[in-house]
Write an enzyme that holds these catalytic residues in place. Structure first.
Site, short mmCIF file in Angstrom:
data_model
loop_
_atom_site.label_atom_id
_atom_site.label_comp_id
_atom_site.label_asym_id
_atom_site.label_seq_id
_atom_site.Cartn_x
_atom_site.Cartn_y
_atom_site.Cartn_z
N ASN A 219 0.85 -1.20 0.00
CA ASN A 219 0.00 0.00 0.00
C ASN A 219 0.88 1.24 0.00
O ASN A 219 2.10 1.15 -0.01
CB ASN A 219 -0.96 -0.03 1.20
CG ASN A 219 -0.20 -0.06 2.51
OD1 ASN A 219 0.49 0.88 2.87
ND2 ASN A 219 -0.32 -1.17 3.23
N PRO A 314 -2.74 -11.45 10.73
CA PRO A 314 -3.06 -11.20 12.14
C PRO A 314 -3.21 -9.71 12.37
O PRO A 314 -2.58 -8.90 11.68
CB PRO A 314 -1.83 -11.73 12.88
CG PRO A 314 -0.73 -11.71 11.88
CD PRO A 314 -1.38 -11.96 10.55
N ASP A 315 -4.05 -9.32 13.33
CA ASP A 315 -4.14 -7.91 13.71
C ASP A 315 -3.11 -7.69 14.82
O ASP A 315 -3.29 -8.15 15.96
CB ASP A 315 -5.56 -7.56 14.18
CG ASP A 315 -5.71 -6.07 14.35
OD1 ASP A 315 -4.83 -5.44 14.98
OD2 ASP A 315 -6.70 -5.51 13.84
O1 C5P Z 1 -8.14 -1.75 11.16
P1 C5P Z 1 -7.18 -0.72 10.75
O2 C5P Z 1 -6.10 -1.21 9.82
O3 C5P Z 1 -7.80 0.56 10.24
O4 C5P Z 1 -6.45 -0.31 12.13
C1 C5P Z 1 -5.44 0.59 12.18
C2 C5P Z 1 -4.55 0.34 13.38
O5 C5P Z 1 -4.36 -1.03 13.59
C3 C5P Z 1 -3.16 0.91 13.18
O6 C5P Z 1 -2.66 1.27 14.44
C4 C5P Z 1 -2.41 -0.29 12.59
O7 C5P Z 1 -1.03 -0.18 12.80
C5 C5P Z 1 -3.03 -1.43 13.34
N1 C5P Z 1 -3.08 -2.70 12.60
C6 C5P Z 1 -2.28 -3.77 12.99
N2 C5P Z 1 -2.37 -4.97 12.36
C7 C5P Z 1 -3.23 -5.15 11.33
C8 C5P Z 1 -4.04 -4.07 10.91
C9 C5P Z 1 -3.94 -2.87 11.57
O8 C5P Z 1 -1.50 -3.61 13.93
N3 C5P Z 1 -3.28 -6.31 10.72
#
Ligand code: C5P
Length: 410
Positions: A219, A314-315
């Site tokens: 991205n 993973p988040d």
């Molecule tokens: O859900 P979204 O991507 O909008 O969330 C943004 C926040 O979550 C940011 O702090 C980003 O660094 C973190 N994030 C993460 N892992 C992911 C997706 C987002 O740590 N897979």
């Protein structure tokens, strides 16, 4: 711009020989406007691009050019000059000046001063992209980083973009406003380090999810905001690990960078950086990766394009926020939103389980831009909308808020 932020501070500006030297004139103007005092050294190469007269007129002081000029040495010798300064700024820092500094060469006034000074040095490199990417220059930069013993060498830029020579890539000198910001950060950091003894973890940049050995999903995140935050936390004394996806930025002063590509690598690097007191996750982590990465380059086939099966990454933020004993005391996430900024960011904050979320409206052009308008939202209810300001200023404001948080009685 922060008028007065450099009140009474003394900056010795070394102007090297490059087309970016003209920007040094604007830098002098900005430093003086911020209340700083500037004296300038012009290298022989620098004098091919700007005149001593322009620099003298803008600094309000005679310009120093030669190592063995009797008049200059009686006015303020090169040793005295290097001691006089609170900060030495080299702009443009050419490959030649970087090489001399890295190897302790002292054959003109600029290099002798760099060797003689006991003050921090801020380098603003400017050179052709091939030169900047040459391993010899990279080795010199790494060598100078290794000398960092409390004062040391610090970097701002180079920026990526179209160059005077017509090529594209990293090598353009940072804008004068960004150099001023870096100078302010370095000088304020020296004076006040409320985060000394705290460990911070910052993620920044995009992730790159391989499709095959030559292609991938990524991205447009530039990493600028995250890098600025890592630098601002370090300037306040924190010990900072910056886990970074692929970006064209140099690590800020005093920051340990761990370079990663994919979300899985980022997650592992984040785990490895624990324990930490503070985590600021700004990275634009790809939501998905390709299920099975092809081991060879995927060929065009007569039966049409391939179908890529994506699986969820993973988040990292949610995982870190939920971590047990290793959970940092303060976990800060970022929320880029195009609509219902506050509402969506609050929902994200509770979904992810972090403590603060920095919400920014990306409906306008934010990616790669210098400015940012954000709202800081706290789980405890607090909400602060900050006016549009440079990413460096957002970073400093956030670092100060973090320092205040740790200062406040629990
Ligand atoms: O859900 P979204 O991507 O909008 O969330 C943004 C926040 O979550 C940011 O702090 C980003 O660094 C973190 N994030 C993460 N892992 C992911 C997706 C987002 O740590 N897979």
């Amino acid at each position: 711009m922060s008028t007065g932020a450099l009140n009474g501070r003394r900056i010795l500006l070394i102007v090297g020989g490059g087309i970016a030297a003209y920007k040094a004139l604007e830098l002098v103007r900005l430093i003086r406007k911020a209340g700083g005092e500037v004296r300038a050294i012009l290298t022989a190469g620098g004098a091919a691009f700007v005149t001593p007269l322009s620099l003298a007129a803008l600094t309000g002081h005679p310009v120093r050019e030669g190592l063995f000029a009797p008049d200059d040495e009686t006015a303020m010798g090169h040793i005295e000059l290097s001691r006089w300064a609170d900060l030495v700024v080299v702009a443009p820092a050419t490959a030649g000046l970087i090489a001399k500094a890295a190897n302790g060469m002292a054959d003109d006034l600029a290099s002798t001063t760099l060797l003689a000074t006991d003050k921090p040095v801020l380098m603003a490199p400017a050179m052709n992209v091939r030169m900047w990417l040459h391993p010899a220059v990279a080795a010199n930069v790494a060598r100078l980083d290794g000398f960092d013993g409390g004062t040391g060498f610090h970097w701002v830029g180079p920026d990526e973009g179209e160059m005077a020579c017509g090529e594209f890539g990293p090598g353009r000198m940072a804008q004068p406003a960004a150099i001023l910001d870096a100078a302010e950060t370095l000088l304020s950091g020296a004076a006040d380090q409320p985060l000394r003894g705290r460990r911070a973890l910052v993620t920044a940049g995009p992730t790159f999810e391989a499709v095959d050995p030559v292609r991938g999903l990524t991205n447009r995140s530039s990493g600028k905001q995250g890098y600025a935050i890592a630098g601002a936390l370090a300037a306040l004394g924190a010990e900072v690990t910056l886990v970074s996806g692929p970006v064209a930025l140099t690590a800020p002063p005093g920051v340990t960078r761990v370079a990663v590509e994919s979300a899985l690598q980022m997650q592992a690097a984040v785990q490895a950086a624990l324990p930490a007191d503070i985590a600021v996750l700004t990275a634009a982590v790809a939501d998905w990766r390709v299920d099975a990465v092809a081991s060879g380059k995927i060929k065009k086939a007569p039966d049409g394009p391939p179908t890529l099966r994506l699986i969820e990454n993973p988040d990292i933020l949610a995982g870190l926020s939920a971590a047990g004993p290793d959970r940092p005391a303060l976990v800060v996430g970022f929320a880029a939103e195009t609509e219902n900024l506050i509402e969506n960011a609050r929902a994200k904050l509770s979904r992810k389980g972090c403590d603060w979320i920095v919400a920014n409206d990306v409906s306008d052009d934010v990616f790669g831009a210098e400015g940012n308008a954000v709202t800081l939202i706290e789980r405890s209810g607090g909400e602060e909308a900050w006016p549009r300001q440079s990413k460096a200023a957002v970073a400093r404001a956030l670092a100060v808020r973090i320092a205040d948080h740790f200062k406040a009685p629990a």
